[in-house]
Design a protein around this motif. Structure first.
Motif, PDB file in Angstrom:
ATOM      1  N   SER A  80       0.625  -1.149   0.068  1.00 44.89           N
ATOM      2  CA  SER A  80      -0.012  -0.180   0.125  1.00 44.89           C
ATOM      3  C   SER A  80       0.900   1.345   0.031  1.00 44.89           C
ATOM      4  CB  SER A  80      -0.982   0.146   1.272  1.00 44.89           C
ATOM      5  OG  SER A  80      -0.356   0.006   2.205  1.00 44.89           O
ATOM      6  N   ASP A  81       2.222   1.276  -0.129  1.00 48.81           N
ATOM      7  CA  ASP A  81       3.042   2.419   0.027  1.00 48.81           C
ATOM      8  C   ASP A  81       3.457   2.732  -1.485  1.00 48.81           C
ATOM      9  OD1 ASP A  81       4.694   0.101  -0.367  1.00 48.81           O
ATOM     10  OD2 ASP A  81       5.981   0.564   1.393  1.00 48.81           O
ATOM     11  N   CYS A  82       2.778   2.487  -2.308  1.00 51.81           N
ATOM     12  CA  CYS A  82       2.817   2.554  -3.877  1.00 51.81           C
ATOM     13  C   CYS A  82       1.879   3.331  -4.626  1.00 51.81           C
ATOM     14  CB  CYS A  82       3.255   1.004  -4.554  1.00 51.81           C
ATOM     15  SG  CYS A  82       4.568   0.240  -3.722  1.00 51.81           S
ATOM     16  N   PRO A  83       1.528   4.405  -4.214  1.00 51.95           N
ATOM     17  CA  PRO A  83       0.355   5.343  -4.863  1.00 51.95           C
ATOM     18  C   PRO A  83       0.480   5.495  -6.061  1.00 51.95           C
ATOM     19  CG  PRO A  83       1.805   6.710  -3.410  1.00 51.95           C
ATOM     20  CD  PRO A  83       2.504   5.272  -3.303  1.00 51.95           C
ATOM     21  N   LEU A  84       1.650   5.273  -6.716  1.00 50.27           N
ATOM     22  CA  LEU A  84       1.581   5.333  -8.268  1.00 50.27           C
ATOM     23  C   LEU A  84       1.791   4.218  -8.998  1.00 50.27           C
ATOM     24  CD1 LEU A  84       3.571   8.845  -8.586  1.00 50.27           C
ATOM     25  CD2 LEU A  84       0.894   8.628  -8.637  1.00 50.27           C
ATOM     26  N   ILE A  85       1.311   3.107  -8.425  1.00 53.11           N
ATOM     27  CA  ILE A  85       1.464   1.751  -9.229  1.00 53.11           C
ATOM     28  C   ILE A  85       0.988   1.644 -10.445  1.00 53.11           C
ATOM     29  CG2 ILE A  85      -0.680   0.626  -8.125  1.00 53.11           C
ATOM     30  CD1 ILE A  85       1.054  -1.851  -7.836  1.00 53.11           C
ATOM     31  N   ALA A  86       1.259   1.034 -11.254  1.00 55.02           N
ATOM     32  CA  ALA A  86       0.841   1.258 -12.617  1.00 55.02           C
ATOM     33  C   ALA A  86      -0.158   0.213 -12.989  1.00 55.02           C
ATOM     34  CB  ALA A  86       1.921   1.296 -13.664  1.00 55.02           C
ATOM     35  N   PRO A  87      -1.624   0.435 -13.056  1.00 54.02           N
ATOM     36  CA  PRO A  87      -2.414  -0.592 -13.240  1.00 54.02           C
ATOM     37  C   PRO A  87      -2.588  -1.209 -14.603  1.00 54.02           C
ATOM     38  CG  PRO A  87      -3.269   1.483 -13.401  1.00 54.02           C
ATOM     39  CD  PRO A  87      -2.186   1.640 -12.953  1.00 54.02           C
ATOM     40  N   GLU A  88      -1.890  -0.596 -15.725  1.00 54.77           N
ATOM     41  CA  GLU A  88      -1.895  -1.188 -16.965  1.00 54.77           C
ATOM     42  C   GLU A  88      -0.810  -2.490 -16.863  1.00 54.77           C
ATOM     43  OE1 GLU A  88       1.118   1.952 -17.167  1.00 54.77           O
ATOM     44  OE2 GLU A  88      -0.688   1.832 -16.440  1.00 54.77           O
ATOM     45  N   LEU A  89       0.112  -2.133 -16.067  1.00 59.17           N
ATOM     46  CA  LEU A  89       1.367  -3.309 -16.088  1.00 59.17           C
ATOM     47  C   LEU A  89       0.785  -4.521 -15.214  1.00 59.17           C
ATOM     48  CD1 LEU A  89       4.639  -1.179 -15.113  1.00 59.17           C
ATOM     49  CD2 LEU A  89       3.636  -1.831 -17.380  1.00 59.17           C
ATOM     50  N   VAL A  90       0.115  -4.201 -14.350  1.00 61.03           N
ATOM     51  CA  VAL A  90      -0.266  -5.184 -13.320  1.00 61.03           C
ATOM     52  C   VAL A  90      -1.426  -5.891 -14.110  1.00 61.03           C
ATOM     53  CG1 VAL A  90      -2.001  -5.816 -11.412  1.00 61.03           C
ATOM     54  CG2 VAL A  90      -0.265  -3.763 -11.352  1.00 61.03           C
ATOM     55  N   LYS A  91      -2.342  -5.383 -14.841  1.00 60.22           N
ATOM     56  CA  LYS A  91      -3.160  -5.901 -15.879  1.00 60.22           C
ATOM     57  C   LYS A  91      -2.804  -6.974 -16.819  1.00 60.22           C
ATOM     58  CE  LYS A  91      -7.293  -5.079 -18.811  1.00 60.22           C
ATOM     59  NZ  LYS A  91      -8.294  -4.258 -19.320  1.00 60.22           N
ATOM     60  N   ASN A  92      -1.526  -6.505 -17.302  1.00 58.20           N
ATOM     61  CA  ASN A  92      -0.845  -7.176 -18.597  1.00 58.20           C
ATOM     62  C   ASN A  92      -0.039  -8.370 -17.794  1.00 58.20           C
ATOM     63  OD1 ASN A  92       0.106  -7.505 -21.236  1.00 58.20           O
ATOM     64  ND2 ASN A  92       2.081  -6.799 -20.394  1.00 58.20           N
ATOM     65  N   LYS A 145      -2.588  10.894 -12.874  1.00 58.30           N
ATOM     66  CA  LYS A 145      -3.490  10.422 -13.951  1.00 58.30           C
ATOM     67  C   LYS A 145      -2.807   9.832 -15.207  1.00 58.30           C
ATOM     68  CE  LYS A 145      -7.124  12.559 -12.277  1.00 58.30           C
ATOM     69  NZ  LYS A 145      -7.213  12.311 -10.915  1.00 58.30           N
ATOM     70  N   LEU A 146      -1.578   9.619 -14.838  1.00 54.81           N
ATOM     71  CA  LEU A 146      -0.575   9.217 -15.893  1.00 54.81           C
ATOM     72  C   LEU A 146      -0.310   7.756 -15.774  1.00 54.81           C
ATOM     73  CD1 LEU A 146       2.406  11.850 -15.731  1.00 54.81           C
ATOM     74  CD2 LEU A 146       0.542  11.853 -17.181  1.00 54.81           C
ATOM     75  N   THR A 147       0.263   7.110 -16.881  1.00 57.01           N
ATOM     76  CA  THR A 147       0.433   5.825 -17.000  1.00 57.01           C
ATOM     77  C   THR A 147       1.609   5.314 -16.398  1.00 57.01           C
ATOM     78  OG1 THR A 147       1.425   5.473 -19.143  1.00 57.01           O
ATOM     79  CG2 THR A 147      -0.989   5.255 -19.141  1.00 57.01           C
ATOM     80  N   GLY A 148       2.052   4.092 -16.069  1.00 58.84           N
ATOM     81  CA  GLY A 148       3.619   3.904 -15.515  1.00 58.84           C
ATOM     82  C   GLY A 148       4.505   4.308 -16.554  1.00 58.84           C
ATOM     83  N   ARG A 149       4.274   3.960 -17.633  1.00 57.72           N
ATOM     84  CA  ARG A 149       5.300   4.501 -18.849  1.00 57.72           C
ATOM     85  C   ARG A 149       5.588   6.042 -18.939  1.00 57.72           C
ATOM     86  NH1 ARG A 149       7.283   0.004 -20.988  1.00 57.72           N
ATOM     87  NH2 ARG A 149       5.834  -1.869 -20.898  1.00 57.72           N
ATOM     88  N   GLU A 150       4.502   6.457 -18.690  1.00 53.04           N
ATOM     89  CA  GLU A 150       4.511   8.109 -18.808  1.00 53.04           C
ATOM     90  C   GLU A 150       5.061   8.899 -17.479  1.00 53.04           C
ATOM     91  OE1 GLU A 150       0.410   9.065 -21.447  1.00 53.04           O
ATOM     92  OE2 GLU A 150       0.133   8.887 -19.200  1.00 53.04           O
ATOM     93  N   ILE A 151       4.958   8.121 -16.482  1.00 54.51           N
ATOM     94  CA  ILE A 151       5.514   8.551 -15.257  1.00 54.51           C
ATOM     95  C   ILE A 151       7.130   8.242 -15.485  1.00 54.51           C
ATOM     96  CG2 ILE A 151       5.806   8.052 -12.751  1.00 54.51           C
ATOM     97  CD1 ILE A 151       2.966   7.362 -12.560  1.00 54.51           C
ATOM     98  N   ILE A 152       7.724   7.331 -15.882  1.00 55.90           N
ATOM     99  CA  ILE A 152       8.855   6.947 -16.114  1.00 55.90           C
ATOM    100  C   ILE A 152       9.608   7.926 -16.951  1.00 55.90           C
ATOM    101  CG2 ILE A 152      10.480   5.302 -17.513  1.00 55.90           C
ATOM    102  CD1 ILE A 152       8.680   3.029 -16.242  1.00 55.90           C
ATOM    103  N   THR A 153       8.969   8.174 -18.237  1.00 54.00           N
ATOM    104  CA  THR A 153       9.343   9.484 -19.068  1.00 54.00           C
ATOM    105  C   THR A 153       9.389  10.701 -18.313  1.00 54.00           C
ATOM    106  OG1 THR A 153       8.134   8.493 -21.022  1.00 54.00           O
ATOM    107  CG2 THR A 153       8.601  10.741 -21.177  1.00 54.00           C
ATOM    108  N   LEU A 154       8.425  11.137 -17.521  1.00 56.81           N
ATOM    109  CA  LEU A 154       8.426  12.278 -16.684  1.00 56.81           C
ATOM    110  C   LEU A 154       9.621  12.285 -15.612  1.00 56.81           C
ATOM    111  CD1 LEU A 154       7.213  14.845 -15.590  1.00 56.81           C
ATOM    112  CD2 LEU A 154       5.838  13.428 -13.951  1.00 56.81           C
ATOM    113  N   LEU A 155      10.030  11.244 -15.050  1.00 57.00           N
ATOM    114  CA  LEU A 155      11.335  11.336 -14.359  1.00 57.00           C
ATOM    115  C   LEU A 155      12.405  11.208 -15.235  1.00 57.00           C
ATOM    116  CD1 LEU A 155      10.250   8.304 -12.077  1.00 57.00           C
ATOM    117  CD2 LEU A 155      10.409  10.928 -11.422  1.00 57.00           C
ATOM    118  N   ASP A 156      12.439  10.940 -16.462  1.00 55.38           N
ATOM    119  CA  ASP A 156      13.553  10.847 -17.511  1.00 55.38           C
ATOM    120  C   ASP A 156      13.956  12.413 -17.622  1.00 55.38           C
ATOM    121  OD1 ASP A 156      13.973   8.203 -17.520  1.00 55.38           O
ATOM    122  OD2 ASP A 156      12.900   7.914 -19.496  1.00 55.38           O
TER     123      ASP A 156
END
Length: 232
Positions: free
Chosen positions: A87-99, A202-213
């Motif tokens: 529960s300490d992962c508030p930005l977990i990527a739901p699309e990755l979990v689903k895949n 509101k971002l996907t996991g990959r968009e969050i990674i790009t943001l950090l990049d």
């Protein structure tokens, strides 16, 4: 709620909502039911009040024996497959979990352990593990080491049954140096900036990674934090 490095962390608020609220909102996007397995401690009563207010299924069990808590939750809800997230992962990527779940289901293999955390290429904070109820039950009845009971899955992913098959869910690039989980005040500062300034919830996991990049100054906020190690 009794986190040693940041007490009460899962109910700390960012932008008017708790960390736990963001976590659950994103997980629901996977399309699968979500259960909270918390403790019987009075200190976790606020988590239960949150669950009731949000109509989230919950289970209460032992604080130290988290394996028994997971097993009790899975048994009570008659689950066939367990997806473990923290529960300490508030930005977990739901699309990755689903895949990951879709890949797991296609294998039709109850001895499979699928995870993106054992061989880490995704940021810490996107972690998930998938395994069968049968494996969880076997761990519950056979595991005895303290770290097995506290951390739920070592008995499984260290293959102490001798018959586990592994699927390592990997990112195309190694982004394991990014840290978007919540353990310390520095972690909270980063998550607050990501959500309030960049609407990362509101971002996907990959968009969050790009943001950090694109923003190394954000990565630097908690780059010095070390993850707590498994203890025996």
């Amino acid at each position: 709620m009794t986190s040693t490095r940041l007490p009460g962390k899962v109910l700390k608020a960012i932008g008017g909502k708790s960390v736990l609220h963001y976590h659950l909102e994103r997980l629901k996007q996977s399309g699968f039911p979500v259960y909270i397995a918390t403790t019987t401690n009075a200190s976790d009563d606020p988590v239960i009040e949150f669950c009731k207010a949000q109509d989230i299924a919950y289970y209460r069990g032992d604080e130290q024996n988290v394996l028994s808590r997971y097993y009790g939750c899975a048994k009570e809800n008659e689950l066939d497959i367990v997806v473990r997230v923290t529960s300490d992962c508030p930005l977990i990527a739901p699309e990755l979990v689903k895949n990951g779940i879709e890949i797991y289901l296609k294998t039709r293999n109850p001895s499979l352990y699928l995870s993106n955390a054992l061989e880490r290429t995704f940021p810490r904070g996107f972690d998930f593990e998938i395994f069968s109820y049968a494996l969880l039950e076997r761990a519950f009845f056979e595991a005895t080491r303290p770290e097995d009971l506290e951390h739920v899955t070592p008995y499984i992913h260290q293959n102490r049954t001798g018959d586990i098959q592994f699927y390592h869910y990997l990112h195309s690039e190694d982004k394991s140096n990014y840290r978007i989980t919540l353990d310390t005040p520095e972690d909270f500062e980063l998550l607050q900036a990501l959500i309030e300034d960049y609407q990362a919830d509101k971002l996907t996991g990959r968009e969050i990674i790009t943001l950090l990049d694109q923003h190394p100054e954000l990565v630097a906020i908690n780059a010095q934090i070390e993850q707590k190690k498994l203890t025996s």
